[in-house]
Write a protein that holds these residues in place. Sequence first.
Motif, mmCIF file in Angstrom:
data_model
loop_
_atom_site.group_PDB
_atom_site.id
_atom_site.type_symbol
_atom_site.label_atom_id
_atom_site.label_comp_id
_atom_site.label_asym_id
_atom_site.label_seq_id
_atom_site.Cartn_x
_atom_site.Cartn_y
_atom_site.Cartn_z
ATOM 1 N N ARG A 62 18.121 42.574 46.663
ATOM 2 C CA ARG A 62 18.200 41.798 46.554
ATOM 3 C C ARG A 62 17.998 41.346 47.765
ATOM 4 O O ARG A 62 18.683 40.277 48.459
ATOM 5 N N PRO A 63 16.295 40.390 48.091
ATOM 6 C CA PRO A 63 16.523 39.128 49.703
ATOM 7 C C PRO A 63 17.833 38.437 49.850
ATOM 8 O O PRO A 63 18.387 38.446 50.375
ATOM 9 N N ARG A 64 17.987 37.457 47.975
ATOM 10 C CA ARG A 64 19.348 36.872 48.233
ATOM 11 C C ARG A 64 20.491 37.435 48.936
ATOM 12 O O ARG A 64 21.235 37.287 49.902
ATOM 13 N N ALA A 65 20.310 38.806 48.491
ATOM 14 C CA ALA A 65 22.081 39.335 48.562
ATOM 15 C C ALA A 65 22.305 39.968 49.481
ATOM 16 O O ALA A 65 23.045 40.469 50.389
ATOM 17 N N ALA A 66 20.928 40.714 50.015
ATOM 18 C CA ALA A 66 21.078 41.345 51.574
ATOM 19 C C ALA A 66 21.024 40.409 52.049
ATOM 20 O O ALA A 66 21.478 40.174 53.593
ATOM 21 N N PHE A 67 20.752 38.899 52.501
ATOM 22 C CA PHE A 67 21.093 37.530 53.388
ATOM 23 C C PHE A 67 22.423 37.590 53.478
ATOM 24 O O PHE A 67 22.947 37.134 54.605
ATOM 25 N N ALA A 68 23.279 38.217 52.637
ATOM 26 C CA ALA A 68 24.672 37.138 52.662
ATOM 27 C C ALA A 68 25.397 38.485 53.073
ATOM 28 O O ALA A 68 26.159 38.135 53.587
ATOM 29 N N LEU A 69 24.468 39.477 52.624
ATOM 30 C CA LEU A 69 25.420 40.935 53.988
ATOM 31 C C LEU A 69 25.221 40.600 55.190
ATOM 32 O O LEU A 69 25.648 40.374 56.414
ATOM 33 N N GLY A 70 23.723 40.046 55.826
ATOM 34 C CA GLY A 70 23.600 39.475 57.306
ATOM 35 C C GLY A 70 24.012 39.100 57.269
ATOM 36 O O GLY A 70 24.913 38.726 59.264
ATOM 37 N N TRP A 71 24.352 37.897 56.959
ATOM 38 C CA TRP A 71 25.470 36.715 57.125
ATOM 39 C C TRP A 71 27.143 36.683 57.564
ATOM 40 O O TRP A 71 27.188 36.135 58.098
ATOM 41 N N THR A 72 27.124 37.686 56.680
ATOM 42 C CA THR A 72 28.654 37.912 56.924
ATOM 43 C C THR A 72 28.613 39.625 57.893
ATOM 44 O O THR A 72 29.823 38.851 58.864
ATOM 45 N N GLY A 73 27.782 40.363 58.251
ATOM 46 C CA GLY A 73 28.070 40.849 59.398
ATOM 47 C C GLY A 73 27.696 39.876 60.533
ATOM 48 O O GLY A 73 28.744 40.267 61.886
ATOM 49 N N GLY A 74 27.424 38.577 60.850
ATOM 50 C CA GLY A 74 26.878 38.439 61.812
ATOM 51 C C GLY A 74 27.954 36.677 62.559
ATOM 52 O O GLY A 74 27.779 36.571 63.245
ATOM 53 N N LEU A 75 28.440 36.486 60.695
ATOM 54 C CA LEU A 75 29.819 35.955 61.342
ATOM 55 C C LEU A 75 30.680 36.333 61.928
ATOM 56 O O LEU A 75 31.094 36.292 62.537
ATOM 57 N N VAL A 76 30.958 38.083 61.745
ATOM 58 C CA VAL A 76 31.773 38.677 62.163
ATOM 59 C C VAL A 76 31.642 38.980 63.829
ATOM 60 O O VAL A 76 32.727 38.648 64.344
ATOM 61 N N PHE A 77 30.395 38.930 64.341
ATOM 62 C CA PHE A 77 29.733 38.875 65.213
ATOM 63 C C PHE A 77 30.341 38.719 66.410
ATOM 64 O O PHE A 77 30.181 38.710 66.846
ATOM 65 N N TYR A 78 29.419 36.916 65.906
ATOM 66 C CA TYR A 78 29.819 35.675 66.409
ATOM 67 C C TYR A 78 31.370 35.301 66.866
ATOM 68 O O TYR A 78 31.763 34.906 68.008
ATOM 69 N N LEU A 79 32.205 34.964 65.288
ATOM 70 C CA LEU A 79 33.370 35.042 65.613
ATOM 71 C C LEU A 79 34.045 36.758 66.643
ATOM 72 O O LEU A 79 34.786 35.761 67.699
ATOM 73 N N ALA A 80 33.480 37.657 66.485
ATOM 74 C CA ALA A 80 34.583 38.336 67.991
ATOM 75 C C ALA A 80 33.435 38.422 68.880
ATOM 76 O O ALA A 80 34.042 38.576 70.032
ATOM 77 N N THR A 81 32.724 37.479 68.775
ATOM 78 C CA THR A 81 31.801 37.565 70.150
ATOM 79 C C THR A 81 32.314 36.512 70.975
ATOM 80 O O THR A 81 33.189 36.537 72.526
ATOM 81 N N VAL A 82 32.232 35.397 70.550
ATOM 82 C CA VAL A 82 31.993 34.425 70.791
ATOM 83 C C VAL A 82 33.911 32.840 70.606
ATOM 84 O O VAL A 82 33.228 31.930 70.941
ATOM 85 N N TYR A 83 34.582 34.484 70.526
ATOM 86 C CA TYR A 83 35.907 33.562 70.172
ATOM 87 C C TYR A 83 36.410 32.865 71.529
ATOM 88 O O TYR A 83 37.150 31.454 70.520
ATOM 89 N N TRP A 84 36.242 32.477 72.544
ATOM 90 C CA TRP A 84 36.384 31.463 73.563
ATOM 91 C C TRP A 84 35.676 30.342 73.574
ATOM 92 O O TRP A 84 36.600 29.700 74.135
ATOM 93 N N VAL A 85 34.647 30.190 72.619
ATOM 94 C CA VAL A 85 34.694 28.793 71.845
ATOM 95 C C VAL A 85 36.335 27.813 72.261
ATOM 96 O O VAL A 85 36.017 27.171 71.865
ATOM 97 N N ALA A 86 36.827 28.838 71.374
ATOM 98 C CA ALA A 86 38.076 27.798 70.522
ATOM 99 C C ALA A 86 39.105 28.185 71.427
ATOM 100 O O ALA A 86 39.475 26.434 71.719
ATOM 101 N N TYR A 87 39.561 28.439 72.421
ATOM 102 C CA TYR A 87 40.237 28.535 73.509
ATOM 103 C C TYR A 87 40.093 27.375 74.206
ATOM 104 O O TYR A 87 40.326 26.726 74.737
#
Length: 524
Positions: A62-87
């Motif tokens: 369902r679209p809502r479940a797909a959104f949750a999967l996309g959000w999870t992938g996006g969260l991992v992507f941004y945490l791994a890409t812009v981790y330097w913000v915390a630094y």
Amino acid sequence: MATVAVSSNGVKVAAAKQPGRGGFLLAVAGGLLLAASFPALDLEPLAWVGFVPLLVAARGRRPRAAFALGWTGGLVFYLATVYWVAYTITHYTAVPLLLAIGILVLMASILACYHGAFLGGLRWLEERGVPAVWIAPALWVALEWLRSWFFIGFPWATLGYSQYRHHALVQMVEVTGVYGISALLVFFNAVAATVLAARGVRERGVFPALLVLTALVVAVPLAGKWRAAAIARRPPAGRLRVAIAQGNIEQDHKWDPAYQGETMARYRDLTGAAAASRPELVVWPETATPFFFQEPGPLRDDVLELAERHHVHLLFGSPAARQTRGGELEELNRAYLVSPEGREVATYDKIQLVPFGEYVPFERALFFVDRIVEAIGRVAPGLVPTVFHLPAADFGVLICYEGVFPALTRRFVDGGADFLVNITNDAWYGRTSAPYQHLAQVTFRAVENRVPLVRSANTGISAFIDPDGRIRWQGPLYETAWHVDEVSWPGVRTFYTRFGDVFAWACALVTLAAVGWGTRRGIV
């Protein structure tokens, strides 16, 4: 009650699934693959398959479940890409590490909504009979373009930037901007995911998509290679010898009065060394002078005398201030140009400010977050994209973060700039991947507008970039350095310079049309 899922050709294929552990792991894998395609790992081929796990995981949901999967992938992507913000936050503000990590997670969570909207929107359109493989590129580009200006405007890590070393491919951005490469990558991923899910190309609609994809993957690099060669064969419209000075001033020392003399002595020495090679322009980094150059005094006089002594134009960054009509003091991030006669001739004030760096978005809600940049007052944006004039050339200046904004950059070239200069202070990021990501993204501004780009960074990475996006010379990170090189420009006025993000607008319109059609049609 089970919900029947519908493929893009209207055939009932399976009962809708809810996110499970398998889908979650695929989403995480997709986010990691996409992140690894960017600097500093630079595994750019992974961008061609990074969305496949996400698209496969979302199939039949369902679209809502797909959104949750996309959000999870996006969260991992941004945490791994812009981790330097915390630094950056922990090293240059009073915010403790745990709170800085919380701010990073909050930021990544918001940005991840774009990935969620992509997968959720794709499934919503599929349920209404819109072929996912064809609409996916337009939908993704529309969301990337929206991210570049909506909310806080953060175009960092646009998917197409992962291919900055694929020189034949990136030549297309003089027409489409970076979004054209993003579209091609997503199309490749969508076709690959469809073929995997169909276990072949017999499913209706797969073969035409595969045929078009094959034509694009072959034709676009070939056309790009031909175009780059044609540009290289053109007689240059002009040339200029330019020097950069990389002072390598530690951020902890930059504004300490005890190091003021040492900082200026270093830039005097670098300028003197470079001047022996007779450049016409010497470029220092963003906020290179550890004082307000606009204030009269011996420090200002020393800089003016330095340009006169070596008979060069001197471009450098310096903080500036102005008072509003209400009496409030505002700080500006300014670039100054000094003539060989020792006179200040022009200035440019940074237009695109860094969120959380030079201002805090939604200050009332984030009252506990301080700006990273020390300032005497509110940091205010500039208003006019100044084009600086030299006897032999005109140029525009991008200050720091402005180099990742293509729409702003084209305004300088459209205003007559023959080449671009990017002055920046990436000392904020330490030895993280951010300086490498920043440099990679700036190379696209050269190709979009077919102009060379000179980059002077305080701690690196300084560079000279050709109009085809190749990094001709790249300086070291965290070392004092100077370099003199000749830049030349072909005098070509590109489609992107003239018309801007037409491709992104077209993708947004196609997406809106698909949403409108799907809304009227309903679930099929």
